[in-house]
Design a protein around this motif. Sequence first.
Motif, PDB file in Angstrom:
ATOM      1  N   LYS A  25       0.817  -1.222   0.000  1.00  0.00           N
ATOM      2  CA  LYS A  25       0.000   0.000   0.000  1.00  0.00           C
ATOM      3  C   LYS A  25       0.845   1.265   0.000  1.00  0.00           C
ATOM      4  CE  LYS A  25      -4.237  -1.234   2.446  1.00  0.00           C
ATOM      5  NZ  LYS A  25      -5.012  -1.000   3.673  1.00  0.00           N
ATOM      6  N   LYS A  51      -2.777 -14.297  -1.599  1.00  0.00           N
ATOM      7  CA  LYS A  51      -4.098 -14.398  -2.212  1.00  0.00           C
ATOM      8  C   LYS A  51      -5.073 -15.125  -1.292  1.00  0.00           C
ATOM      9  CE  LYS A  51      -6.541 -15.517  -6.411  1.00  0.00           C
ATOM     10  NZ  LYS A  51      -6.465 -15.960  -7.785  1.00  0.00           N
ATOM     11  N   GLN A  56      -6.960 -11.686  -3.041  1.00  0.00           N
ATOM     12  CA  GLN A  56      -6.485 -11.077  -4.281  1.00  0.00           C
ATOM     13  C   GLN A  56      -4.958 -11.178  -4.322  1.00  0.00           C
ATOM     14  OE1 GLN A  56      -7.603  -6.876  -4.301  1.00  0.00           O
ATOM     15  NE2 GLN A  56      -7.981  -7.068  -2.126  1.00  0.00           N
ATOM     16  N   SER A  59      -0.367  -7.843  -6.564  1.00  0.00           N
ATOM     17  CA  SER A  59      -0.456  -6.757  -7.563  1.00  0.00           C
ATOM     18  C   SER A  59      -1.840  -6.118  -7.578  1.00  0.00           C
ATOM     19  CB  SER A  59      -0.115  -7.297  -8.946  1.00  0.00           C
ATOM     20  OG  SER A  59       1.206  -7.761  -8.970  1.00  0.00           O
ATOM     21  N   THR A  60      -2.874  -6.945  -7.523  1.00  0.00           N
ATOM     22  CA  THR A  60      -4.239  -6.424  -7.501  1.00  0.00           C
ATOM     23  C   THR A  60      -4.488  -5.645  -6.212  1.00  0.00           C
ATOM     24  OG1 THR A  60      -5.003  -8.261  -8.869  1.00  0.00           O
ATOM     25  CG2 THR A  60      -6.686  -7.056  -7.625  1.00  0.00           C
ATOM     26  N   TYR A  61      -4.021  -6.171  -5.112  1.00  0.00           N
ATOM     27  CA  TYR A  61      -4.147  -5.503  -3.811  1.00  0.00           C
ATOM     28  C   TYR A  61      -3.536  -4.101  -3.888  1.00  0.00           C
ATOM     29  CZ  TYR A  61      -3.735  -4.753   1.227  1.00  0.00           C
ATOM     30  OH  TYR A  61      -3.827  -4.250   2.498  1.00  0.00           O
ATOM     31  N   ARG A  62      -2.368  -4.000  -4.480  1.00  0.00           N
ATOM     32  CA  ARG A  62      -1.697  -2.708  -4.602  1.00  0.00           C
ATOM     33  C   ARG A  62      -2.527  -1.753  -5.468  1.00  0.00           C
ATOM     34  NH1 ARG A  62       4.325  -2.816  -5.932  1.00  0.00           N
ATOM     35  NH2 ARG A  62       4.570  -2.190  -3.764  1.00  0.00           N
ATOM     36  N   LYS A  63      -3.027  -2.232  -6.599  1.00  0.00           N
ATOM     37  CA  LYS A  63      -3.811  -1.379  -7.505  1.00  0.00           C
ATOM     38  C   LYS A  63      -5.079  -0.856  -6.850  1.00  0.00           C
ATOM     39  CE  LYS A  63      -2.271  -3.697 -11.676  1.00  0.00           C
ATOM     40  NZ  LYS A  63      -2.637  -4.640 -12.733  1.00  0.00           N
ATOM     41  N   LEU A  64      -5.706  -1.675  -6.020  1.00  0.00           N
ATOM     42  CA  LEU A  64      -6.972  -1.294  -5.396  1.00  0.00           C
ATOM     43  C   LEU A  64      -6.806  -0.531  -4.089  1.00  0.00           C
ATOM     44  CD1 LEU A  64      -8.981  -4.602  -6.021  1.00  0.00           C
ATOM     45  CD2 LEU A  64      -9.094  -2.450  -7.316  1.00  0.00           C
ATOM     46  N   SER A  65      -5.570  -0.444  -3.608  1.00  0.00           N
ATOM     47  CA  SER A  65      -5.327   0.250  -2.331  1.00  0.00           C
ATOM     48  C   SER A  65      -5.129   1.723  -2.529  1.00  0.00           C
ATOM     49  CB  SER A  65      -4.105  -0.345  -1.633  1.00  0.00           C
ATOM     50  OG  SER A  65      -4.352  -1.668  -1.257  1.00  0.00           O
TER      51      SER A  65
END
Length: 65
Positions: A25, A51, A56, A59-65
């Motif tokens: 994050k 995951k 998730q 990478s997805t976690y980072r994008k959505l944070s």
Amino acid sequence: KKILKETPHHYLQRVRLEEAGRLLKNTDKPVGEVCNLVGFGDPASFCKLFKKSFSQTPSTYRKLS
């Protein structure tokens, strides 16, 4: 285990994954570097556990944070 309601291994794994989430994050460090910083030697295992814990990929976690 009786006190923490989890094994020492799972406790350490959970703490490492929480720190990985914080790093993802708050930094731009690559996922592989985050993996190493929190004490996981194998990026594939790290991604699988991440995951499982966060529902998730890192990478997805980072994008959505």
